[in-house]
Design a protein around this motif. Structure first.
Motif, short mmCIF file in Angstrom:
data_model
loop_
_atom_site.label_atom_id
_atom_site.label_comp_id
_atom_site.label_asym_id
_atom_site.label_seq_id
_atom_site.Cartn_x
_atom_site.Cartn_y
_atom_site.Cartn_z
N ARG A 55 0.82 -1.20 0.00
CA ARG A 55 0.00 0.00 0.00
C ARG A 55 0.86 1.27 0.00
NH1 ARG A 55 -1.77 3.31 4.04
NH2 ARG A 55 -3.85 4.21 3.78
N ILE A 77 -17.15 10.91 -20.47
CA ILE A 77 -18.55 10.73 -20.12
C ILE A 77 -19.04 12.01 -19.48
CG2 ILE A 77 -20.17 9.41 -18.72
CD1 ILE A 77 -18.12 7.08 -18.96
N MET A 88 -26.58 9.40 -19.15
CA MET A 88 -26.49 7.98 -19.49
C MET A 88 -27.88 7.40 -19.53
SD MET A 88 -23.25 6.49 -17.42
CE MET A 88 -23.57 4.84 -18.02
N GLN A 116 -29.21 -2.90 -7.29
CA GLN A 116 -29.00 -3.32 -8.67
C GLN A 116 -29.17 -4.83 -8.81
OE1 GLN A 116 -25.14 -2.30 -9.91
NE2 GLN A 116 -25.13 -3.67 -11.67
N PHE A 117 -28.66 -5.56 -7.85
CA PHE A 117 -28.80 -7.01 -7.88
C PHE A 117 -29.75 -7.40 -6.76
CE2 PHE A 117 -24.49 -6.03 -9.33
CZ PHE A 117 -24.61 -6.46 -10.65
N MET A 119 -31.36 -8.88 -3.61
CA MET A 119 -30.74 -9.22 -2.33
C MET A 119 -31.49 -10.38 -1.70
SD MET A 119 -28.41 -7.16 -0.40
CE MET A 119 -29.24 -6.68 1.07
N ILE A 121 -31.26 -13.07 0.46
CA ILE A 121 -30.36 -13.69 1.45
C ILE A 121 -30.93 -15.04 1.88
CG2 ILE A 121 -29.17 -13.37 3.63
CD1 ILE A 121 -29.74 -10.38 3.36
N LEU B 51 -17.88 2.10 -15.60
CA LEU B 51 -18.94 2.86 -14.94
C LEU B 51 -20.27 2.37 -15.47
CD1 LEU B 51 -19.68 5.56 -13.26
CD2 LEU B 51 -19.84 6.61 -15.51
N ASP B 52 -21.25 2.23 -14.60
CA ASP B 52 -22.59 1.96 -15.12
C ASP B 52 -23.62 2.65 -14.26
OD1 ASP B 52 -24.13 0.25 -13.17
OD2 ASP B 52 -22.39 -1.05 -13.41
N SER B 54 -27.29 1.73 -12.84
CA SER B 54 -28.11 0.52 -12.74
C SER B 54 -29.58 0.86 -12.87
CB SER B 54 -27.87 -0.17 -11.41
OG SER B 54 -28.55 0.51 -10.40
N TYR B 96 -25.21 5.07 -9.61
CA TYR B 96 -24.03 4.81 -10.43
C TYR B 96 -23.10 3.84 -9.70
CZ TYR B 96 -25.02 8.26 -13.98
OH TYR B 96 -25.58 8.93 -15.01
N TRP B 109 -22.23 -10.72 -14.86
CA TRP B 109 -22.19 -12.08 -14.32
C TRP B 109 -21.88 -13.09 -15.42
CZ3 TRP B 109 -27.76 -11.76 -11.95
CH2 TRP B 109 -27.77 -10.83 -10.92
N ARG B 121 -20.83 -9.34 -1.05
CA ARG B 121 -21.44 -8.01 -0.98
C ARG B 121 -21.38 -7.50 0.45
NH1 ARG B 121 -26.07 -6.67 -4.73
NH2 ARG B 121 -26.67 -5.50 -2.90
N LYS B 123 -22.18 -3.78 2.78
CA LYS B 123 -22.66 -2.40 2.76
C LYS B 123 -21.82 -1.58 3.72
CE LYS B 123 -27.45 -2.94 1.40
NZ LYS B 123 -28.85 -2.58 1.74
N LYS B 134 -10.89 3.24 -1.98
CA LYS B 134 -9.46 3.39 -2.25
C LYS B 134 -8.66 2.22 -1.69
CE LYS B 134 -6.55 6.06 -0.04
NZ LYS B 134 -5.99 7.27 0.59
N GLU B 135 -8.93 1.85 -0.46
CA GLU B 135 -8.15 0.78 0.16
C GLU B 135 -8.36 -0.55 -0.55
OE1 GLU B 135 -5.81 1.17 2.37
OE2 GLU B 135 -6.23 3.30 2.51
N ARG B 163 -25.85 4.32 -3.47
CA ARG B 163 -27.28 4.12 -3.25
C ARG B 163 -27.80 5.21 -2.33
NH1 ARG B 163 -26.63 1.79 -7.18
NH2 ARG B 163 -27.04 -0.39 -7.64
N ILE B 168 -22.96 0.08 -1.63
CA ILE B 168 -22.76 -1.38 -1.72
C ILE B 168 -21.40 -1.67 -2.35
CG2 ILE B 168 -23.64 -3.54 -2.68
CD1 ILE B 168 -26.38 -2.04 -2.94
N GLN B 170 -18.89 -4.67 -3.79
CA GLN B 170 -18.88 -6.05 -4.27
C GLN B 170 -17.45 -6.46 -4.60
OE1 GLN B 170 -22.48 -6.92 -6.98
NE2 GLN B 170 -22.21 -4.71 -7.03
N ALA B 199 -24.55 -6.29 6.37
CA ALA B 199 -25.13 -7.15 5.33
C ALA B 199 -24.06 -7.82 4.47
CB ALA B 199 -26.07 -6.32 4.44
N PHE B 201 -22.52 -10.88 2.71
CA PHE B 201 -22.81 -12.26 2.29
C PHE B 201 -22.22 -12.52 0.92
CE2 PHE B 201 -26.17 -9.84 0.36
CZ PHE B 201 -26.47 -10.51 -0.82
N LYS B 203 -22.71 -14.60 -2.84
CA LYS B 203 -23.68 -15.26 -3.71
C LYS B 203 -23.02 -15.61 -5.04
CE LYS B 203 -28.52 -14.99 -5.10
NZ LYS B 203 -28.83 -16.38 -4.74
#
Lengths: 121, 218
Positions: A55, A77, A88, A116-117, A119, A121, B51-52, B54, B96, B109, B121, B123, B134-135, B163, B168, B170, B199, B201, B203
């Motif tokens: 790091r 963009i 977008m 987005q996905f 959840m 659980i 970048l997206d 959702s 975004y 996916w 995932r 939060k 950054k980390e 959000r 979130i 991932q 949260a 978990f 998947k």
């Protein structure tokens, strides 16, 4: 161009010491021939060893003169990597048409539900 | 003695002004700068910023159309050149997502490099997002996470989605059947001891209802 103390120079330390030995039989291989102290295991990494960076070293590179401006051919963009409003839409996957027709105005607060996905659980 | 030092200064000045006279760098200097940009300090693998935006309920193809590739970096300097010059996570609008994916695999996916994988995932509070992002990126490009993955598995990418409330994170891996051997979550907590992740978990992508299989996309 003065590059004193730059990461490039830091990397140019010295070579990893190595030596050549002729083996007559596989049993003469030392047990740890494939490992680099503090590094990776050659035999499990296709194409050689992995490159690891601490790091602190990565953070040192952050101030390199090379990082002051974005790559010239980075995607532009509007609103993100270029001036302008965020644009977008692409809501139906029809990229070009929708881009031309509807500039983003009323379509923003439309989908605020759910991540987005799913959840589940 | 005095006279000789004066003449020395005089000659230095003459050289200086000759060099300053030209506003352009000599050709050799330019090619040196160019080659420095080309080389830099190499990363273990290239990484691509994406970048997206959702939109819930979209198909893989529709989602793919909202994806924008920002840049593929090969060097540490290249990484910072992008990172330093794109808005921070805290500046992104809601919905975004930034991704940093290994090589040029897409954050989809069904991509051939992801379709057998999945992601962890987590939060985190928005206040922590810039630090967390950054980390995690530094740990990823420095390959500091490889010891926390099972042999044969790898971190395929990182994402952070902005959000309304918590953001979130991932962490993508390549082999979902190996995820139980990974120690990535303890590692993340070790890297960011002050951050409260909720949260958490894992998947596998193929277990998502919306998973469309590998062959739908090429």
């Amino acid at each position: 161009m003065s590059m004193s103390g730059s990461p490039q120079q830091l990397l140019k330390g010295r070579e990893i010491p190595s030596r050549r030995i002729v083996l007559n039989d596989i049993s003469q291989l030392p047990h740890d021939y494939s490992t680099t102290p503090g590094g990776s295991i050659f035999s499990t990494t296709p194409g050689g060893s992995k490159i690891f960076y601490e790091r602190s070293f990565l953070l040192q590179c952050r101030n390199s003169p090379l990082t002051k401006s974005p790559p010239p051919n980075m995607a532009k963009i509007p609103g993100v990597t270029a001036p302008g409003t965020v644009d977008m839409p692409l809501e139906n996957g029809n990229v070009t048409d929708e881009n031309q027709k509807q500039k983003p105005t009323g379509e923003k607060a439309e989908h605020e539900d759910g991540p987005q996905f799913e959840m589940d659980i | 003695m005095a006279a000789s030092s004066v003449s020395e200064i005089g000659s230095i000045n003459a050289t200086d002004s000759r060099m300053m006279g030209s506003p352009q760098l000599p050709r050799s200097k330019l090619s040196e700068i160019h080659s420095t940009e080309q080389t830099g300090v190499p990363l273990n693998t290239p990484w691509t910023f994406w970048l997206d935006k959702s939109i819930p309920g979209t198909s893989a193809a529709q989602y793919e159309a909202t994806l924008r590739k920002l840049y593929t970096v090969n060097t540490v300097q290249g990484f910072w050149a992008v990172y330093n010059n794109i808005p921070g996570v805290d500046m992104l609008n809601v919905r975004y997502t930034y991704h940093l994916m290994r090589d040029e695999r897409r954050p989809i996916w069904e991509d051939v490099n992801n379709c057998h994988g999945g992601n962890w995932r987590l939060k985190c509070n928005k206040v922590d997002s810039p630090t967390v992002w950054k980390e995690l990126l530094l740990a990823a490009i420095g390959e500091q996470l490889s010891d926390n993955m099972a042999e044969g598995d790898e971190v395929g990418g990182m994402s952070i989605s902005v959000r309304e409330r918590d953001d979130i994170i991932q962490i993508w891996n390549k082999q979902s059947n190996l995820h139980e051997q990974a120690t990535i979550i303890p590692k993340v907590k070790e890297l960011l001891p002050k951050v409260n992740f909720t949260a958490v978990f894992y998947k596998a992508f193929q277990t998502h209802q919306a998973f469309e299989g590998q062959k739908k996309l090429t």
